[in-house]
Scaffold this active site. Structure first.
Site, short mmCIF file in Angstrom:
data_model
loop_
_atom_site.label_atom_id
_atom_site.label_comp_id
_atom_site.label_asym_id
_atom_site.label_seq_id
_atom_site.Cartn_x
_atom_site.Cartn_y
_atom_site.Cartn_z
N LYS A 55 -0.42 -0.87 -6.28
CA LYS A 55 -1.59 -0.83 -5.40
C LYS A 55 -1.94 0.57 -4.90
CE LYS A 55 -3.08 -5.17 -4.81
NZ LYS A 55 -4.50 -5.59 -4.89
N SER A 309 4.54 -5.99 -11.32
CA SER A 309 3.56 -5.38 -10.43
C SER A 309 4.10 -4.90 -9.09
CB SER A 309 2.41 -6.36 -10.16
OG SER A 309 2.91 -7.55 -9.57
#
Length: 416
Positions: A55, A309
């Site tokens: 992110k 992720s």
């Protein structure tokens, strides 16, 4: 999406902008998974990113692209955790103020990490039960204070930043056949897909969502973003009620397949990664690897990249993760048991009904005033799921009345 749309993303500029900010994460060959699936499985380890998720890429790319006059009043975002940390790190790096809205259920570890990365540059506001709840509050704050809102996924610059994951994958492994990616809001899948389809049009791109939060799958079924009434918030990094408009368009055209993975399967994958590879992942980070069972017939002999992720997992959640895994694997079962009204019934249950490898993990009488003959809540853990049928048969043979709580979701949630 027409063929010119991906070129609105400036992959080269984003890569340059992030070069000295993000960590170039390793692309690791995983021998165990490769052997099991008879394929070449690589893990893109975004769990090893500076803020332990990808992110940061999108957040920094967006914020650093803003003109100075928009940063005077600072920035604001809504996040289930990882986007918050990316924004917090960016605020500290760029010396600007950030106000971060997070759901009240956000694991404490993610809140602490957000403060750690942002320091005095950030303020955290916990509000609402879901990402969508805190998004509403963040947007209201942004309008009132004239602070620039930094979207977690539905923004071209954010998507452009996430695309650099794909840039690194292709540079390290140009002969790849398939990339499997988690889908929450869709920013990662949009960016990676847009870049890879540009440089390698024949690559297969697979999106993966948790079964309890199928926002992209539902959007594709309805022909556009659709707000889900309820979602399972367990996979907090990939649980949104409504997919973005921009990310929907990218994913609709560029993803070859979408798969839904049960939360219990995700938990099993988390535990295997920890026990077998010493890799700590959060639920969303395990999604791509958890999908390999559904893809096993497609990947034989292929070179496959699974994007891990994020690794922001709170140790306090591990018991819940183990429980969900055992339930999914058919190894843990809960019953309401009414013991026969005869002496030694409980002893009989333990000695004759339970198998030699079965364990009682929970036992409590439901009626506190009738401990001898009243119904009891009993949790049993098996060593082999195939032992379940014989356990049920022994209960029947010895005249124990039971209700299988695993088969009754309402009772299960109420009692367990």
């Amino acid at each position: 999406m027409n063929t010119t749309t991906p070129h609105t993303l400036d992959f080269k500029s984003a890569t340059e902008r992030l070069k000295n900010v993000v960590k170039r994460t390793p692309l690791e060959f995983n021998a165990g998974l490769s052997s099991f699936y008879n394929a070449n499985i690589y893990l893109k380890r975004e769990d090893l990113q500076i803020v332990r998720s990808y992110k940061l890429r999108g957040a920094y790319n967006k914020i650093s692209s803003l003109p100075q006059e928009l940063l005077v009043n600072g920035v604001v975002c809504a996040s289930a955790g990882n986007h918050a940390q990316g924004v917090a790190y960016s605020c500290k790096k760029l010396g600007i103020k950030g106000v971060i809205f997070m759901p009240e259920i956000t694991p404490k570890q993610k809140v602490k990490q957000t403060y750690m990365f942002g320091g005095e540059n950030v303020e955290v506001v916990l509000v609402g039960d879901t990402f969508d709840d805190c998004l509403k509050e963040a947007l209201a704050y942004s309008a009132e204070k004239k602070a620039t809102f930094i979207p977690p996924f539905d923004d071209e610059k954010v998507i452009e930043g996430q695309a650099t994951v794909g840039v690194e994958i292709f540079e390290d492994l140009p002969d790849l056949d398939m990339v499997v990616m988690p889908v929450g809001g869709g920013g990662l899948a949009s960016g990676v897909s847009a870049y890879l389809k540009t440089v390698k049009p024949d690559v297969k791109l697979i999106g993966v969502e948790p079964l309890g939060a199928p926002s992209m799958v539902t959007a594709m079924e309805h022909g556009g973003p659709y707000t889900l009434d309820e979602i399972d918030r367990f996979v907090d990094g990939a649980a949104v009620k409504r997919i973005g408009h921009i990310t929907y368009e990218y994913c609709k055209e560029l993803l070859d397949q979408m798969h839904l993975i049960p939360e219990g399967k995700i938990c099993t994958t988390i535990l295997k990664l920890y026990n077998e590879d010493a890799i700590v992942v959060e639920p969303a980070g395990a999604l791509s690897i958890a999908a390999l069972d559904q893809l096993k017939d497609q990947i034989t002999g292929k070179t496959v990249v699974c994007v891990v992720s994020g690794g922001n997992n709170d140790i306090e959640r591990m018991q819940e993760i183990k429980e969900k895994s055992l339930l999914f694997e058919g190894l843990k079962h809960y019953f309401i048991v009414r013991f026969p009204q005869r002496p030694g019934a409980l002893k009989l249950f333990v000695n004759e009904v339970l198998g030699p490898q079965d364990d009682i993990t929970r036992f409590e009488f439901i009626k506190k005033t009738n401990r001898e003959n009243g119904p009891a809540l009993v949790g049993i853990e098996l060593s082999n799921k195939n032992d379940y049928a014989s356990l049920l048969q022994r209960m029947k043979d010895f005249k124990f009345e039971i209700i299988e709580l695993n088969q009754d979701q309402t009772l299960f949630e109420y009692l367990v």
